[in-house]
Structure formats: C-alpha cells, structure tokens
Design an enzyme around this catalytic site. Structure first.
Site, PDB file in Angstrom:
ATOM      1  N   ASP A  53     -65.133   7.273 -79.505  1.00  9.54           N
ATOM      2  CA  ASP A  53     -65.998   8.091 -78.536  1.00  9.54           C
ATOM      3  C   ASP A  53     -66.599   7.195 -77.766  1.00  9.54           C
ATOM      4  O   ASP A  53     -66.516   5.911 -77.761  1.00  9.54           O
ATOM      5  CB  ASP A  53     -67.049   8.750 -79.876  1.00  9.54           C
ATOM      6  CG  ASP A  53     -68.065   9.694 -79.118  1.00  9.54           C
ATOM      7  OD1 ASP A  53     -67.484  10.470 -78.085  1.00  9.54           O
ATOM      8  OD2 ASP A  53     -69.278   9.500 -79.247  1.00  9.54           O
ATOM      9  N   SER A  54     -67.590   7.930 -76.924  1.00  8.10           N
ATOM     10  CA  SER A  54     -68.281   6.900 -75.601  1.00  8.10           C
ATOM     11  C   SER A  54     -69.403   6.343 -76.424  1.00  8.10           C
ATOM     12  O   SER A  54     -69.960   5.159 -76.001  1.00  8.10           O
ATOM     13  CB  SER A  54     -69.121   7.938 -74.917  1.00  8.10           C
ATOM     14  OG  SER A  54     -69.742   8.781 -75.598  1.00  8.10           O
ATOM     15  N   TYR A  90     -70.137   8.937 -71.606  1.00 12.90           N
ATOM     16  CA  TYR A  90     -69.006   9.465 -70.426  1.00 12.90           C
ATOM     17  C   TYR A  90     -69.122  10.611 -69.836  1.00 12.90           C
ATOM     18  O   TYR A  90     -68.762  10.774 -68.736  1.00 12.90           O
ATOM     19  CB  TYR A  90     -67.796   9.983 -71.358  1.00 12.90           C
ATOM     20  CG  TYR A  90     -67.023   8.699 -72.003  1.00 12.90           C
ATOM     21  CD1 TYR A  90     -67.336   7.445 -71.731  1.00 12.90           C
ATOM     22  CD2 TYR A  90     -65.869   9.068 -72.826  1.00 12.90           C
ATOM     23  CE1 TYR A  90     -66.479   6.444 -72.348  1.00 12.90           C
ATOM     24  CE2 TYR A  90     -65.044   8.210 -73.386  1.00 12.90           C
ATOM     25  CZ  TYR A  90     -65.299   6.640 -73.256  1.00 12.90           C
ATOM     26  OH  TYR A  90     -64.938   5.621 -73.746  1.00 12.90           O
ATOM     27  N   CYS A 127     -64.730  13.035 -79.094  1.00  9.75           N
ATOM     28  CA  CYS A 127     -65.464  13.211 -77.983  1.00  9.75           C
ATOM     29  C   CYS A 127     -64.852  14.154 -77.095  1.00  9.75           C
ATOM     30  O   CYS A 127     -63.695  14.287 -76.831  1.00  9.75           O
ATOM     31  CB  CYS A 127     -65.517  11.626 -77.087  1.00  9.75           C
ATOM     32  SG  CYS A 127     -66.302  11.692 -75.421  1.00  9.75           S
ATOM     33  N   THR A 166     -65.800  15.196 -74.061  1.00 11.80           N
ATOM     34  CA  THR A 166     -65.750  14.731 -72.704  1.00 11.80           C
ATOM     35  C   THR A 166     -64.269  13.936 -72.506  1.00 11.80           C
ATOM     36  O   THR A 166     -63.613  14.357 -71.473  1.00 11.80           O
ATOM     37  CB  THR A 166     -66.799  13.889 -72.111  1.00 11.80           C
ATOM     38  OG1 THR A 166     -68.235  14.411 -72.557  1.00 11.80           O
ATOM     39  CG2 THR A 166     -66.685  13.548 -70.866  1.00 11.80           C
ATOM     40  N   GLU A 213     -78.082   7.722 -78.226  1.00 15.73           N
ATOM     41  CA  GLU A 213     -77.472   6.371 -78.451  1.00 15.73           C
ATOM     42  C   GLU A 213     -78.662   5.588 -78.488  1.00 15.73           C
ATOM     43  O   GLU A 213     -78.480   4.516 -79.197  1.00 15.73           O
ATOM     44  CB  GLU A 213     -76.828   6.311 -76.952  1.00 15.73           C
ATOM     45  CG  GLU A 213     -75.543   6.851 -76.705  1.00 15.73           C
ATOM     46  CD  GLU A 213     -74.451   6.458 -77.852  1.00 15.73           C
ATOM     47  OE1 GLU A 213     -74.467   5.107 -78.047  1.00 15.73           O
ATOM     48  OE2 GLU A 213     -73.341   7.070 -78.056  1.00 15.73           O
ATOM     49  N   CYS A 248     -70.617  18.764 -77.951  1.00 13.38           N
ATOM     50  CA  CYS A 248     -70.643  17.273 -77.904  1.00 13.38           C
ATOM     51  C   CYS A 248     -70.791  16.475 -79.090  1.00 13.38           C
ATOM     52  O   CYS A 248     -71.808  17.296 -80.028  1.00 13.38           O
ATOM     53  CB  CYS A 248     -71.756  16.788 -76.930  1.00 13.38           C
ATOM     54  SG  CYS A 248     -71.848  14.871 -76.940  1.00 13.38           S
ATOM     55  N   HIS A 272     -72.046  14.007 -80.278  1.00  9.98           N
ATOM     56  CA  HIS A 272     -73.468  13.560 -80.505  1.00  9.98           C
ATOM     57  C   HIS A 272     -74.516  14.709 -80.748  1.00  9.98           C
ATOM     58  O   HIS A 272     -75.461  14.340 -81.689  1.00  9.98           O
ATOM     59  CB  HIS A 272     -74.040  13.041 -79.010  1.00  9.98           C
ATOM     60  CG  HIS A 272     -73.515  11.683 -78.677  1.00  9.98           C
ATOM     61  ND1 HIS A 272     -72.453  11.358 -78.118  1.00  9.98           N
ATOM     62  CD2 HIS A 272     -74.077  10.371 -78.809  1.00  9.98           C
ATOM     63  CE1 HIS A 272     -72.302  10.352 -77.707  1.00  9.98           C
ATOM     64  NE2 HIS A 272     -73.069   9.569 -78.450  1.00  9.98           N
TER      65      HIS A 272
END
Length: 275
Positions: A15-16, A47, A78, A80, A157, A189, A191
């Site tokens: 993942d980003s 991303y 992810c 994206t 993050e 997403c 996240h």
C-alpha cells in the site's frame, strides 16, 4: 484455481502507507499459517496525489521486489494503486495472481434503500477511468456521489486520528453526501476504516458504511488455499522504520513488530536498517 505454495513462499501485500494494514489484519486471521510480507511505501504517500504514471511505475517496482522476496501472490491493498496499476501488473506477470482493492459498488447497490450511494476516495481514485467503468458497470439506475478527500490520508499516516483538523476534513467531505441524501456510503480507501467512527459521526447514524478489506482478504485466501506451515510477518517501509513501528504500536497495538527499511534504488532492494 488455487496455488500450491511451498513452505518458503509468501503472500506480498503493499500500500502507499498504513492503510493496507486493515487488509493485512484480515489476512492474518484467515491465513494463520502463511508467510506474509507487507511493504508500506510511506516515502511516496499519499498515492492519491500522484499521477497515474507515477503510481503505475512505483507499483511495478514494489511488485518486483515482493516477487524477488518470494511472493507467489500479491495483494494490492490500495484502491488508488488498483485503479491505476493493476492491469499493468497483470500484464507484466501474467501467471502471478494479483488481488486488487476496489470499492464494492455491487454490495452498495444491494444495501441501499433509496438508490443514492456515496463513495469516499482519494483524489486519484475518484477521477480514475477504472472507477468510472466500475460505476457504469454495476450502479445501474442508482446515483453514486463520488467525493475525493485530499488530506485525509496524510493525517492518518501521521497517526493524527483524533485531531480537530482531521474531524474538520471528514465533516467537509461528508457534507456533499449528506446533501445528496445518500443512505449508503463506501469507504473507498484502505486507510479510511481506521477512522470509521469519524465518517459515521459525520454522515449520521442512518447511513450504512461499507468496507472492502475483508472481501479482499477472503479472495486472497481462496486463491492461496491451505494455510499450513510456519507463519511469519515481515514489514518493510520506504520511509522511516522507527516512525512506522511507533504508528503500529500506537494505532493498532502491534508492539512487537520489527520494521525494515527498503529503498528501490538500493542494490537488490537490500534492507538498510531494522528497528
């Protein structure tokens, strides 16, 4: 078709940043006897602010590293990266299974009572041709309100999950969905489930929230087959290993996870630092 994994083979997940840990958590429950390797591309996050070309190139480099480390299946945890890179990944390694992460338009259509669905996503996912095709293919006559949410991933993050700034962002991005009268909303997403209570509070208790990470993990488990062998978990990051380890302890309560540094520019992706 299931994979016939040898004991030394792995499932790779990337993942980003930290969002894919929601998928990793589910995989650890479903496949307790499997070697797992997670790469958080924290140095390149989010991303959602990158170009499709950058996301695709980065995903190819990461997949190459995971395969070199022993991955026989890769989970693109992810939304994206799935939107902009999964076709390129499958074309580059046509015999390797890739499991993508996409908003569950079909479950949302089944869940909605009034035909109005909200989709919260990163800017890059919200404007992707793959998402547009997904909506056109599955939404039918239902209305789908797509809302890009710049800035949210950055706060997650940073471990900033309860700040007034993050709450204000969530409230701002949920306002168009409330105005449209959606009764079902997709967290587009990986996240976003990490702050699910904030989304629910901003949308209201009558809006049903849908997540995707469990379905993604189940798809990977179905492809992998039997969960036997000596389990292990390797966590790598292109960012600061100490910062990621602190995030894991603070947010997920994972206090005994070693985190290794990885840089694609280094020879054979060798790890420069472990904390």
């Amino acid at each position: 078709m299931q994979i016939d994994p040898s004991p030394s083979r792995e499932i790779g997940i990337f993942d980003s940043g930290v969002g894919g840990f929601t998928v990793l958590h589910e995989l650890r429950q479903l496949l307790p006897g499997v070697r797992l390797r997670y790469l958080a591309d924290t140095a390149y996050a989010p991303y959602g602010a990158r170009t499709p070309e950058d996301i695709q190139q980065r995903s190819l480099v990461i997949a190459e590293h995971l395969i070199a480390s022993g991955a026989e299946l890769i989970v693109v945890a992810c939304n994206t990266a799935t939107a902009h890179a999964i076709e390129a990944l499958r074309a580059r390694w046509p015999t390797l299974p890739f499991v993508g992460t996409e908003p569950g338009i079909k479950p949302a259509v089944a869940a909605t009572r009034n035909g109005r669905i909200g989709l919260l996503a990163t800017p890059a996912t919200a404007t992707s041709a793959r998402l547009l095709a997904l909506v056109e293919r599955h939404a039918g006559a239902h209305e789908v309100v797509v809302q890009g949410c710049p800035g949210v991933v950055d706060r997650i993050e940073a471990g900033d999950l309860a700040s007034a700034e993050l709450r204000a962002l969530v409230e701002h991005y949920c306002a168009p969905l409330r105005a449209a009268g959606v009764d079902t909303a997709l967290l587009g997403c990986t996240h976003y489930p990490l702050i699910e209570p904030l989304w629910q509070a901003a949308l209201g208790p009558s809006v049903k929230l849908l997540r995707i990470e469990t379905a993604v993990a189940r798809r990977a488990a179905d492809l992998w087959g039997a969960s036997t062998g000596e389990p292990s978990l390797a966590v790598e990051t292109s960012g600061n290993p100490a910062a990621l380890r602190a995030w894991l302890a603070q947010v997920l309560g994972w206090k005994d996870i070693a985190v290794q540094a990885w840089q694609p520019e280094s020879k054979n992706g060798q790890h420069a630092l472990t904390v």
